[in-house]
Write a protein that holds these residues in place. Structure first.
Motif, PDB file in Angstrom:
ATOM      1  N   GLY A   1       0.806  -1.217   0.000  1.00 17.43           N
ATOM      2  CA  GLY A   1       0.000   0.000   0.000  1.00 17.43           C
ATOM      3  C   GLY A   1       0.838   1.265   0.000  1.00 17.43           C
ATOM      4  O   GLY A   1       2.059   1.228   0.188  1.00 17.43           O
ATOM      5  N   VAL A   2       0.152   2.377  -0.245  1.00 21.12           N
ATOM      6  CA  VAL A   2       0.718   3.714   0.015  1.00 21.12           C
ATOM      7  C   VAL A   2      -0.407   4.526   0.658  1.00 21.12           C
ATOM      8  O   VAL A   2      -1.582   4.208   0.481  1.00 21.12           O
ATOM      9  CB  VAL A   2       1.214   4.440  -1.272  1.00 21.12           C
ATOM     10  CG1 VAL A   2       2.390   3.740  -1.893  1.00 21.12           C
ATOM     11  CG2 VAL A   2       0.103   4.637  -2.287  1.00 21.12           C
ATOM     12  N   PRO A   3      -0.074   5.573   1.399  1.00 20.54           N
ATOM     13  CA  PRO A   3      -1.140   6.411   1.953  1.00 20.54           C
ATOM     14  C   PRO A   3      -2.013   6.988   0.831  1.00 20.54           C
ATOM     15  O   PRO A   3      -1.507   7.323  -0.242  1.00 20.54           O
ATOM     16  CB  PRO A   3      -0.368   7.509   2.692  1.00 20.54           C
ATOM     17  CG  PRO A   3       0.947   6.875   3.034  1.00 20.54           C
ATOM     18  CD  PRO A   3       1.259   5.988   1.872  1.00 20.54           C
TER      19      PRO A   3
ATOM     20  N   TYR B   1      -1.142  10.139  -1.161  1.00 21.49           N
ATOM     21  CA  TYR B   1      -0.166  10.109  -2.259  1.00 21.49           C
ATOM     22  C   TYR B   1      -0.910  10.128  -3.596  1.00 21.49           C
ATOM     23  O   TYR B   1      -0.538  10.827  -4.516  1.00 21.49           O
ATOM     24  CB  TYR B   1       0.690   8.831  -2.195  1.00 21.49           C
ATOM     25  CG  TYR B   1       1.811   8.894  -1.201  1.00 21.49           C
ATOM     26  CD1 TYR B   1       1.584   9.207   0.127  1.00 21.49           C
ATOM     27  CD2 TYR B   1       3.121   8.623  -1.579  1.00 21.49           C
ATOM     28  CE1 TYR B   1       2.608   9.253   1.046  1.00 21.49           C
ATOM     29  CE2 TYR B   1       4.169   8.668  -0.673  1.00 21.49           C
ATOM     30  CZ  TYR B   1       3.896   8.990   0.643  1.00 21.49           C
ATOM     31  OH  TYR B   1       4.929   9.036   1.540  1.00 21.49           O
TER      32      TYR B   1
ATOM     33  N   TYR C   1      -4.517  -4.161  -0.627  1.00 22.95           N
ATOM     34  CA  TYR C   1      -3.235  -3.515  -0.315  1.00 22.95           C
ATOM     35  C   TYR C   1      -2.774  -3.879   1.092  1.00 22.95           C
ATOM     36  O   TYR C   1      -3.558  -3.843   2.042  1.00 22.95           O
ATOM     37  CB  TYR C   1      -3.375  -1.997  -0.446  1.00 22.95           C
ATOM     38  CG  TYR C   1      -3.605  -1.570  -1.876  1.00 22.95           C
ATOM     39  CD1 TYR C   1      -2.539  -1.337  -2.730  1.00 22.95           C
ATOM     40  CD2 TYR C   1      -4.902  -1.432  -2.382  1.00 22.95           C
ATOM     41  CE1 TYR C   1      -2.742  -0.954  -4.056  1.00 22.95           C
ATOM     42  CE2 TYR C   1      -5.120  -1.055  -3.704  1.00 22.95           C
ATOM     43  CZ  TYR C   1      -4.038  -0.826  -4.536  1.00 22.95           C
ATOM     44  OH  TYR C   1      -4.247  -0.459  -5.846  1.00 22.95           O
TER      45      TYR C   1
ATOM     46  N   ARG D   1       0.392  -1.570   5.748  1.00 22.77           N
ATOM     47  CA  ARG D   1       0.254  -0.157   6.130  1.00 22.77           C
ATOM     48  C   ARG D   1       0.963   0.123   7.452  1.00 22.77           C
ATOM     49  O   ARG D   1       1.047  -0.744   8.322  1.00 22.77           O
ATOM     50  CB  ARG D   1      -1.217   0.247   6.173  1.00 22.77           C
ATOM     51  CG  ARG D   1      -2.098  -0.557   7.083  1.00 22.77           C
ATOM     52  CD  ARG D   1      -3.556  -0.308   6.721  1.00 22.77           C
ATOM     53  NE  ARG D   1      -4.462  -0.824   7.733  1.00 22.77           N
ATOM     54  CZ  ARG D   1      -4.842  -2.091   7.800  1.00 22.77           C
ATOM     55  NH1 ARG D   1      -4.365  -2.975   6.927  1.00 22.77           N
ATOM     56  NH2 ARG D   1      -5.684  -2.474   8.734  1.00 22.77           N
TER      57      ARG D   1
ATOM     58  N   GLN E   1      -4.754   7.130   6.513  1.00 21.02           N
ATOM     59  CA  GLN E   1      -5.514   6.209   5.649  1.00 21.02           C
ATOM     60  C   GLN E   1      -4.610   5.706   4.532  1.00 21.02           C
ATOM     61  O   GLN E   1      -3.953   6.517   3.872  1.00 21.02           O
ATOM     62  CB  GLN E   1      -6.660   6.983   4.992  1.00 21.02           C
ATOM     63  CG  GLN E   1      -7.820   7.283   5.899  1.00 21.02           C
ATOM     64  CD  GLN E   1      -8.854   6.174   5.829  1.00 21.02           C
ATOM     65  OE1 GLN E   1      -9.117   5.632   4.762  1.00 21.02           O
ATOM     66  NE2 GLN E   1      -9.427   5.820   6.970  1.00 21.02           N
ATOM     67  N   TRP E   2      -4.598   4.412   4.302  1.00 24.73           N
ATOM     68  CA  TRP E   2      -3.831   3.848   3.195  1.00 24.73           C
ATOM     69  C   TRP E   2      -4.806   3.371   2.120  1.00 24.73           C
ATOM     70  O   TRP E   2      -6.010   3.340   2.353  1.00 24.73           O
ATOM     71  CB  TRP E   2      -2.951   2.690   3.699  1.00 24.73           C
ATOM     72  CG  TRP E   2      -1.725   3.185   4.435  1.00 24.73           C
ATOM     73  CD1 TRP E   2      -1.716   3.996   5.527  1.00 24.73           C
ATOM     74  CD2 TRP E   2      -0.358   2.925   4.113  1.00 24.73           C
ATOM     75  NE1 TRP E   2      -0.417   4.257   5.909  1.00 24.73           N
ATOM     76  CE2 TRP E   2       0.438   3.605   5.063  1.00 24.73           C
ATOM     77  CE3 TRP E   2       0.286   2.179   3.136  1.00 24.73           C
ATOM     78  CZ2 TRP E   2       1.837   3.566   5.045  1.00 24.73           C
ATOM     79  CZ3 TRP E   2       1.684   2.136   3.129  1.00 24.73           C
ATOM     80  CH2 TRP E   2       2.440   2.833   4.065  1.00 24.73           C
TER      81      TRP E   2
ATOM     82  N   TYR F   1      -7.953  -3.189   2.445  1.00 28.76           N
ATOM     83  CA  TYR F   1      -6.783  -3.723   3.129  1.00 28.76           C
ATOM     84  C   TYR F   1      -6.759  -5.254   3.020  1.00 28.76           C
ATOM     85  O   TYR F   1      -7.781  -5.911   3.213  1.00 28.76           O
ATOM     86  CB  TYR F   1      -6.803  -3.339   4.607  1.00 28.76           C
ATOM     87  CG  TYR F   1      -6.738  -1.842   4.871  1.00 28.76           C
ATOM     88  CD1 TYR F   1      -5.969  -1.003   4.066  1.00 28.76           C
ATOM     89  CD2 TYR F   1      -7.422  -1.283   5.941  1.00 28.76           C
ATOM     90  CE1 TYR F   1      -5.890   0.359   4.324  1.00 28.76           C
ATOM     91  CE2 TYR F   1      -7.354   0.084   6.206  1.00 28.76           C
ATOM     92  CZ  TYR F   1      -6.586   0.903   5.393  1.00 28.76           C
ATOM     93  OH  TYR F   1      -6.509   2.248   5.647  1.00 28.76           O
TER      94      TYR F   1
END
Ligand SMILES: C=CC1=C(C)c2cc3[nH]c(cc4nc(cc5[nH]c(cc1n2)c(C)c5CCC(=O)O)C(CCC(=O)O)=C4C)c(C)c3C=C
Ligand code: FE2
Length: 487
Positions: A307-309, A312, A348, A351, A356-357, A361
């Protein structure tokens, strides 16, 4: 399909909002130029790593990979398909270190380098906290507004200390360290061999972002070897600000400050998830793994991406999610063309921290699928091409356990591509395709924020910002968020 290459007009960033358009269109890519990274400095307290080279000579073992002094390459010069001259095994003598640095544009022979960019990982448990410090000190990983940048390193120190016990547990469970360096070195050797087989002898270098061999050290090696043309190949199929973006930014800073490097023609392959060779190689692995289930057609193909936030993607324009979704679509299309029509899903993982990602999840989806009655599941790590802590520990141990607890009975996992021949051959093709478009790096030094600098406003923001940051950071919720994966 062709690799997407930028011929190195590198990002001109305007913090705090790092705006990234489609990285395939270099004019829309913007990044931050405010960091000052000295090309020769060691980070953390761990001392300098040595740049590691897979050379175009016959000495491919790791010990002899570190080059100093004169360096001999083979007896013949060859031309690549676009007519450029290369050294082949044996004869071309690379001048030793210590002599005047010659501009690449004045060099007589072409010496091509391929620079593999990767994340790096702690090699021992002792390395874990300083590795985490390097990671969290990266403004592409913890994106603070420009005015709070002075907090980056103290925050990194605090977070790395908080996070280290959990990370250490993970690394201890996979043998006491990350396998990333060894696997990346093996990929470098395989790529060098694949290029040589295609009549393109090159030096292949490895540059890690957060651990040895650090990018700064490897770049010095490239300079010592008097490489005249460079292809930069990040080992991340999809582009993210936090991965490829961050590594390229470090390179940009180093190259900008060096007369030799700033004139060297460079080609950067920013993402390659859509390449046919990569898609087919992934499909091969999935097809093979499905066969190990007793009823392959009933298996849910579960793509799990790092994941990424969310910020981004939604605020900074990171193309990562779009590229990931397109990548999954292409892999599924390839499978369909082989009459494999399994259900699939994307989630994803991994985290960290209180924001928040990207959703959904992985852990939540696994539980939901189990509750919905899915009995067989094949996990496919898709954002990275080596085994690493998040495949070996998080997927193979934590997620497998969670899935089995949630009612899934048959679990499988596709291995990372590693040195799979079809994949490495395709990377070699990508290098060959972009080489002719290499141009010298150019950057603009204009920074609108710097020209609008207001010292009083800056001092006020800094004062209240520091208080707020420390109050927030030391709250029990925040501490828990970094110690574990989530709040
Ligand atoms: C495409 C891959 C990756 C993205 C995107 C990414 C973003 C990202 N990662 C962190 C925080 C951590 N990452 C850690 C390890 C780690 N991350 C990736 C890949 C991506 N990261 C890899 C391959 C690895 C493993 C390296 C290894 O040693 O094998 C870690 C350390 C491990 C842990 O404690 O969980 C952290 C922390 C953030 C914050 C982020 C995006 C902003
Ligand atoms: Fe990560």
């Amino acid at each position: 399909m062709e690799a997407t290459a930028s011929s190195c007009v590198l990002p001109n960033l305007n913090p705090p909002g790092l705006t990234l358009g489609n990285p395939n269109h270099r004019s829309s890519l913007q990044c931050d130029q405010t960091r000052t990274l000295k090309s020769t400095s060691c980070r953390s307290s761990q001392g300098c790593g040595q740049a590691y080279l897979v050379s175009c000579s016959n000495s491919t073992d790791k010990q002899s990979g570190i080059i100093s002094g004169s360096y001999h390459c083979g007896p013949v010069q060859k031309r690549n398909p676009s007519g450029q001259t290369f050294c082949s095994l044996g004869a071309l003598t690379y001048p030793g270190t210590g002599s005047a640095i010659e501009s690449p544009s004045h060099a007589t022979e072409e010496r091509v380098g391929v620079l593999l960019l990767n994340l790096g990982g702690p090699e021992t448990l002792h390395d874990v906290q300083p590795f985490l410090f390097n990671l969290f000190a990266d403004p592409d990983i913890i994106r603070l507004p420009r005015v709070f940048r002075f907090l980056q390193r103290p925050l990194a120190q605090l977070i790395s200390v908080l996070r280290a016990p959990k990370s250490k547990e993970g690394y201890a469970a996979i043998g006491g360290g990350s396998p990333l360096r060894k696997i990346t070195d093996d990929q470098a050797i395989a790529l060098r061999n694949a290029l040589e087989a295609k009549e393109m002898p090159v030096n292949v270098y490895v540059a890690m972002r957060y651990w040895h061999p650090f990018t700064e050290d490897t770049v010095q090696q490239i300079k010592r070897d008097r490489i005249t043309k460079l292809v930069v190949l990040p080992l991340y199929p999809q582009f993210s600000i936090s991965t490829t973006g961050s590594s390229i930014r470090v390179l940009q800073n180093i190259f900008r400050e060096d007369a030799y490097l700033s004139r060297m023609p460079v080609s950067i392959i920013q993402s390659w998830y859509q390449r046919e060779g990569y898609i087919k190689s992934m499909a091969d692995l999935i097809e093979k793994e499905l066969e190990s289930f007793s009823m392959p057609e009933e298996v849910m193909i579960f793509f799990s991406a790092h994941g990424v936030p969310v910020s981004y993607v939604e605020d900074a324009g990171d193309p990562y999610r779009d590229q990931m979704e397109e990548c999954i679509h292409l892999i599924m299309q390839e499978l369909k063309s082989r009459y494999i029509n399994n259900d699939h899903t994307l989630a994803y993982q991994s985290r960290v921290g209180p924001v928040q990602w990207l959703k959904p999840y992985t852990d939540e989806v696994l539980v939901e699928l189990g509750q919905k009655g899915v009995k067989s599941l094949l996990a496919v790590p898709v954002s990275f091409v080596s085994e690493h802590i998040e495949t070996l520990e998080e997927i193979d141990m934590e997620y497998k356990h969670l899935a089995l607890e949630s009612g899934i009975e048959n679990w499988g996992r596709v291995p990372a591509l590693g040195c799979t021949t079809s994949f490495i051959t395709d990377l070699a093709d990508a290098v060959i395709e972009v080489l002719p478009s290499a141009t010298a790096m150019t950057t603009s030094s204009t920074n609108s924020e710097e020209s609008d600098y207001d010292p009083v406003g800056y001092a006020i923001k800094m004062f209240f910002g520091s208080i707020l940051a420390f109050v927030l950071l030391l709250s029990p919720q925040m501490i828990m968020a970094f110690r574990n994966h989530v709040l």
